[in-house]
Design a protein around this motif. Sequence first.
Motif, PDB file in Angstrom:
ATOM      1  N   THR A 139       0.808  -1.229   0.000  1.00 27.24           N
ATOM      2  CA  THR A 139       0.000   0.000   0.000  1.00 27.24           C
ATOM      3  C   THR A 139       0.836   1.272   0.000  1.00 27.24           C
ATOM      4  O   THR A 139       0.543   2.215  -0.757  1.00 27.24           O
ATOM      5  N   PRO A 140       1.891   1.401   0.851  1.00 25.30           N
ATOM      6  CA  PRO A 140       2.704   2.636   0.822  1.00 25.30           C
ATOM      7  C   PRO A 140       3.275   2.930  -0.566  1.00 25.30           C
ATOM      8  O   PRO A 140       3.313   4.085  -0.990  1.00 25.30           O
ATOM      9  N   THR A 141       3.700   1.877  -1.265  1.00 20.92           N
ATOM     10  CA  THR A 141       4.247   2.078  -2.622  1.00 20.92           C
ATOM     11  C   THR A 141       3.161   2.552  -3.579  1.00 20.92           C
ATOM     12  O   THR A 141       3.396   3.415  -4.436  1.00 20.92           O
ATOM     13  N   LEU A 142       1.952   1.974  -3.426  1.00 22.99           N
ATOM     14  CA  LEU A 142       0.840   2.410  -4.274  1.00 22.99           C
ATOM     15  C   LEU A 142       0.507   3.876  -4.050  1.00 22.99           C
ATOM     16  O   LEU A 142       0.220   4.620  -5.005  1.00 22.99           O
ATOM     17  N   LEU A 143       0.570   4.311  -2.789  1.00 22.40           N
ATOM     18  CA  LEU A 143       0.302   5.724  -2.478  1.00 22.40           C
ATOM     19  C   LEU A 143       1.380   6.630  -3.056  1.00 22.40           C
ATOM     20  O   LEU A 143       1.097   7.743  -3.518  1.00 22.40           O
ATOM     21  N   GLN A 144       2.635   6.157  -3.044  1.00 20.39           N
ATOM     22  CA  GLN A 144       3.719   6.931  -3.650  1.00 20.39           C
ATOM     23  C   GLN A 144       3.522   7.048  -5.169  1.00 20.39           C
ATOM     24  O   GLN A 144       3.760   8.099  -5.767  1.00 20.39           O
ATOM     25  N   ILE A 145       3.084   5.951  -5.775  1.00 22.97           N
ATOM     26  CA  ILE A 145       2.795   5.979  -7.216  1.00 22.97           C
ATOM     27  C   ILE A 145       1.669   6.979  -7.502  1.00 22.97           C
ATOM     28  O   ILE A 145       1.720   7.737  -8.479  1.00 22.97           O
ATOM     29  N   ASN A 146       0.661   6.984  -6.631  1.00 26.75           N
ATOM     30  CA  ASN A 146      -0.443   7.932  -6.795  1.00 26.75           C
ATOM     31  C   ASN A 146       0.031   9.376  -6.731  1.00 26.75           C
ATOM     32  O   ASN A 146      -0.404  10.224  -7.509  1.00 26.75           O
ATOM     33  N   ALA A 147       0.922   9.668  -5.784  1.00 25.68           N
ATOM     34  CA  ALA A 147       1.458  11.027  -5.646  1.00 25.68           C
ATOM     35  C   ALA A 147       2.200  11.442  -6.916  1.00 25.68           C
ATOM     36  O   ALA A 147       2.075  12.577  -7.389  1.00 25.68           O
ATOM     37  N   THR A 148       2.951  10.503  -7.486  1.00 29.99           N
ATOM     38  CA  THR A 148       3.673  10.789  -8.739  1.00 29.99           C
ATOM     39  C   THR A 148       2.702  11.041  -9.884  1.00 29.99           C
ATOM     40  O   THR A 148       2.901  11.966 -10.686  1.00 29.99           O
ATOM     41  N   LEU A 149       1.650  10.238  -9.941  1.00 31.19           N
ATOM     42  CA  LEU A 149       0.652  10.419 -11.005  1.00 31.19           C
ATOM     43  C   LEU A 149      -0.058  11.759 -10.889  1.00 31.19           C
ATOM     44  O   LEU A 149      -0.353  12.412 -11.904  1.00 31.19           O
ATOM     45  N   ILE A 150      -0.327  12.188  -9.662  1.00 29.10           N
ATOM     46  CA  ILE A 150      -0.964  13.500  -9.455  1.00 29.10           C
ATOM     47  C   ILE A 150      -0.063  14.612  -9.972  1.00 29.10           C
ATOM     48  O   ILE A 150      -0.514  15.558 -10.627  1.00 29.10           O
ATOM     49  N   LEU A 151       1.230  14.504  -9.698  1.00 33.24           N
ATOM     50  CA  LEU A 151       2.194  15.503 -10.170  1.00 33.24           C
ATOM     51  C   LEU A 151       2.238  15.543 -11.703  1.00 33.24           C
ATOM     52  O   LEU A 151       2.203  16.619 -12.312  1.00 33.24           O
ATOM     53  N   VAL A 152       2.295  14.356 -12.312  1.00 32.63           N
ATOM     54  CA  VAL A 152       2.304  14.280 -13.783  1.00 32.63           C
ATOM     55  C   VAL A 152       1.010  14.854 -14.357  1.00 32.63           C
ATOM     56  O   VAL A 152       1.017  15.558 -15.375  1.00 32.63           O
ATOM     57  N   LEU A 153      -0.110  14.581 -13.686  1.00 36.11           N
ATOM     58  CA  LEU A 153      -1.414  15.078 -14.143  1.00 36.11           C
ATOM     59  C   LEU A 153      -1.444  16.600 -14.133  1.00 36.11           C
ATOM     60  O   LEU A 153      -1.910  17.238 -15.092  1.00 36.11           O
ATOM     61  N   LEU A 154      -0.937  17.198 -13.060  1.00 34.73           N
ATOM     62  CA  LEU A 154      -0.927  18.661 -12.952  1.00 34.73           C
ATOM     63  C   LEU A 154      -0.034  19.294 -14.008  1.00 34.73           C
ATOM     64  O   LEU A 154      -0.403  20.292 -14.640  1.00 34.73           O
ATOM     65  N   LEU A 155       1.153  18.717 -14.209  1.00 34.81           N
ATOM     66  CA  LEU A 155       2.088  19.259 -15.195  1.00 34.81           C
ATOM     67  C   LEU A 155       1.519  19.134 -16.610  1.00 34.81           C
ATOM     68  O   LEU A 155       1.645  20.049 -17.435  1.00 34.81           O
ATOM     69  N   SER A 156       0.883  18.012 -16.898  1.00 32.03           N
ATOM     70  CA  SER A 156       0.301  17.798 -18.229  1.00 32.03           C
ATOM     71  C   SER A 156      -0.853  18.759 -18.477  1.00 32.03           C
ATOM     72  O   SER A 156      -1.003  19.306 -19.564  1.00 32.03           O
ATOM     73  N   TYR A 157      -1.656  18.978 -17.434  1.00 30.41           N
ATOM     74  CA  TYR A 157      -2.805  19.873 -17.583  1.00 30.41           C
ATOM     75  C   TYR A 157      -2.364  21.297 -17.869  1.00 30.41           C
ATOM     76  O   TYR A 157      -2.978  22.020 -18.648  1.00 30.41           O
ATOM     77  N   ARG A 158      -1.245  21.716 -17.250  1.00 27.91           N
ATOM     78  CA  ARG A 158      -0.731  23.073 -17.474  1.00 27.91           C
ATOM     79  C   ARG A 158      -0.272  23.263 -18.907  1.00 27.91           C
ATOM     80  O   ARG A 158      -0.400  24.335 -19.483  1.00 27.91           O
ATOM     81  N   GLN A 159       0.259  22.200 -19.502  1.00 34.70           N
ATOM     82  CA  GLN A 159       0.766  22.291 -20.868  1.00 34.70           C
ATOM     83  C   GLN A 159      -0.348  22.161 -21.903  1.00 34.70           C
ATOM     84  O   GLN A 159      -0.204  22.616 -23.029  1.00 34.70           O
ATOM     85  N   PHE A 160      -1.487  21.545 -21.483  1.00 31.62           N
ATOM     86  CA  PHE A 160      -2.563  21.286 -22.442  1.00 31.62           C
ATOM     87  C   PHE A 160      -3.167  22.598 -22.925  1.00 31.62           C
ATOM     88  O   PHE A 160      -3.583  23.433 -22.158  1.00 31.62           O
ATOM     89  N   GLY A 161      -3.211  22.812 -24.222  1.00 27.17           N
ATOM     90  CA  GLY A 161      -3.792  24.010 -24.796  1.00 27.17           C
ATOM     91  C   GLY A 161      -2.840  25.172 -24.950  1.00 27.17           C
ATOM     92  O   GLY A 161      -3.165  26.174 -25.569  1.00 27.17           O
ATOM     93  N   SER A 162      -1.604  25.079 -24.359  1.00 26.19           N
ATOM     94  CA  SER A 162      -0.657  26.182 -24.468  1.00 26.19           C
ATOM     95  C   SER A 162       0.114  26.164 -25.775  1.00 26.19           C
ATOM     96  O   SER A 162       0.791  27.124 -26.111  1.00 26.19           O
ATOM     97  N   SER A 163       0.024  25.066 -26.515  1.00 23.60           N
ATOM     98  CA  SER A 163       0.742  24.956 -27.791  1.00 23.60           C
ATOM     99  C   SER A 163      -0.251  24.883 -28.937  1.00 23.60           C
ATOM    100  O   SER A 163      -1.328  24.314 -28.809  1.00 23.60           O
ATOM    101  N   SER A 164       0.120  25.502 -30.063  1.00 25.88           N
ATOM    102  CA  SER A 164      -0.734  25.450 -31.253  1.00 25.88           C
ATOM    103  C   SER A 164      -0.489  24.189 -32.066  1.00 25.88           C
ATOM    104  O   SER A 164      -1.163  23.950 -33.054  1.00 25.88           O
ATOM    105  N   ASN A 165       0.492  23.369 -31.654  1.00 22.62           N
ATOM    106  CA  ASN A 165       0.811  22.131 -32.364  1.00 22.62           C
ATOM    107  C   ASN A 165      -0.268  21.089 -32.068  1.00 22.62           C
ATOM    108  O   ASN A 165      -0.430  20.645 -30.928  1.00 22.62           O
ATOM    109  N   GLN A 166      -1.035  20.724 -33.089  1.00 24.02           N
ATOM    110  CA  GLN A 166      -2.167  19.815 -32.893  1.00 24.02           C
ATOM    111  C   GLN A 166      -1.726  18.425 -32.448  1.00 24.02           C
ATOM    112  O   GLN A 166      -2.374  17.796 -31.607  1.00 24.02           O
TER     113      GLN A 166
END
Length: 537
Positions: A28-55
């Motif tokens: 379980t602790p490892t799964l929670l660590q994986i979740n924390a990493t996924l949340i970080l990736v999700l936030l970073l990806s969301y910030r980049q989404f729509g900022s580029s005109s490259n389809q």
Amino acid sequence: MPIINSDLLIFSVSSAISLFLVIKGVPTPTLLQINATLILVLLLSYRQFGSSSNQFLQKLIKGLLLLVSSALVQILVLATGGFFSPFLILLHIYTLGSSFLLNLTSSVTFLVFSVVILITHIIVDPRIKAIFLDDPWSVVLLSVSFLVIIPLAQYLIKTYRIKDTLSKLLHQKVQTSESILGGVSELIAITDTEAKIISLNDVGERLLKIDSSVAFNRPLLEIIPLKNSSGELLTPPALPVAKVLENKVNYIINDVYLENVFGHFDKVSLQIRPILNEEGQVVTLAFVISEMLNKGYLHHDNLTQAMINNKLLKESFRSRLTGADVSFRVAFARINHLEDDINITKELEDHPFKTDIKNVDLPYLCQQAVKLEQDFTRAIGVDLTIILPVEPAETSFLDLKQSKLPREFLPISSYGVPTDENYLLVATQKLIELASLLSLKTRQPSVEISVEKQSVGKLLIVTRVLGVVGNYSIQQTDNLLKEYYGSASLNSLAVGSGLEGYIAAYIARRLNIPLSISFNQYSHQIIISLELVKTPY
């Protein structure tokens, strides 16, 4: 069909990852660590989404968001007890959400994969298996909830899409009207038959300093303070609305004055036009207010209807070009580009240069310029990219700005400068077009625009042509800001109007904004800079 397959593939990959973690018995602790990493990736990806005109890049980021979010929900449920997790409802919510945003097939696939993972979790994990053996009926009841969610999602998505289709049709009609009105230089107010405002064009919003949503359903004369030659405010009976409704013809009133719009009590022309439906009934009215220009300037009020018809014809022609030969699309883009530049030049030279100074957020203005220029750059094969500031305060400001929050509720932007927004937007567009034409000589035509802080109180709008081949002398770069590029014989500029740099330089000079263009032989870039001075707002 390809979209559905890509969604199914993404859900398959995320479910395979979750299933692998279950079979391997990851603690379980490892799964929670994986979740924390996924949340970080999700936030970073969301910030980049729509900022580029490259389809392609946008589709890639969208796929990553879908992959990470689905894996995040599944792993969170697994880490907190699987079938017995208090977060089990997230699977239901995600299923409903994906059915709205994607389609029912993809959402049901996600749900089925999730159930398979949860059943495997019971078989593999001894603790969860023991809980299941103590109370198997709870799992049965929870399984029923998964069965119920499928018809519920189907019903909701059917209802939603009927409303969404009607909403899109209405929005498309309104947007088409606004795009037509937005290109006209007059103040235009669309009202109902009782002269209550439905919408204002961009010129009206800027000059009256009011948003259409605020003016909606308010009497026209309450929002637009018109006066007669005696200085008295006009009242509703003074407007020939009844005659327009009865005779269904245009009425023009010349002896009218407008306060705090075109100056103090300047004389304007008011034209009232009926807008008819297919049955010939008047459904709305268009109030067109034009400035009565000095004799030294040309007045093109008689061309307004022709301009509207021209825009409608071009939009119809553009829609028919989808899937046509590339050369036809390029030719159409060039015709539009040339016509726009001719009209802008005539407008600048024929009319007084009157500014409306207000605080303008430069990153947002650049976003608007990139959005407006995407059709042109795509048609000629240029990759246009915008680089936005990474400061959290500016990112939040742009998010609020995109949400259409009224101006008075917006925070003060650190990238705001006092200038005329409309003129600066046109100048920025022209520089993007000039840079795009120059990039056609490069192996991979690319243009990049950004806003940079040069020093305290100074900001730059920088447009770069990347991967430039050869050298440009100071004389050549200076000529780019002249009419017809100083008669320079540059093949890549042959598809241009010859007025892009001239228009940008003209506006920059009238706004007192230093404009420079240079060639950097080390980075192989042509750099075009607008230098704006920031003062307290």
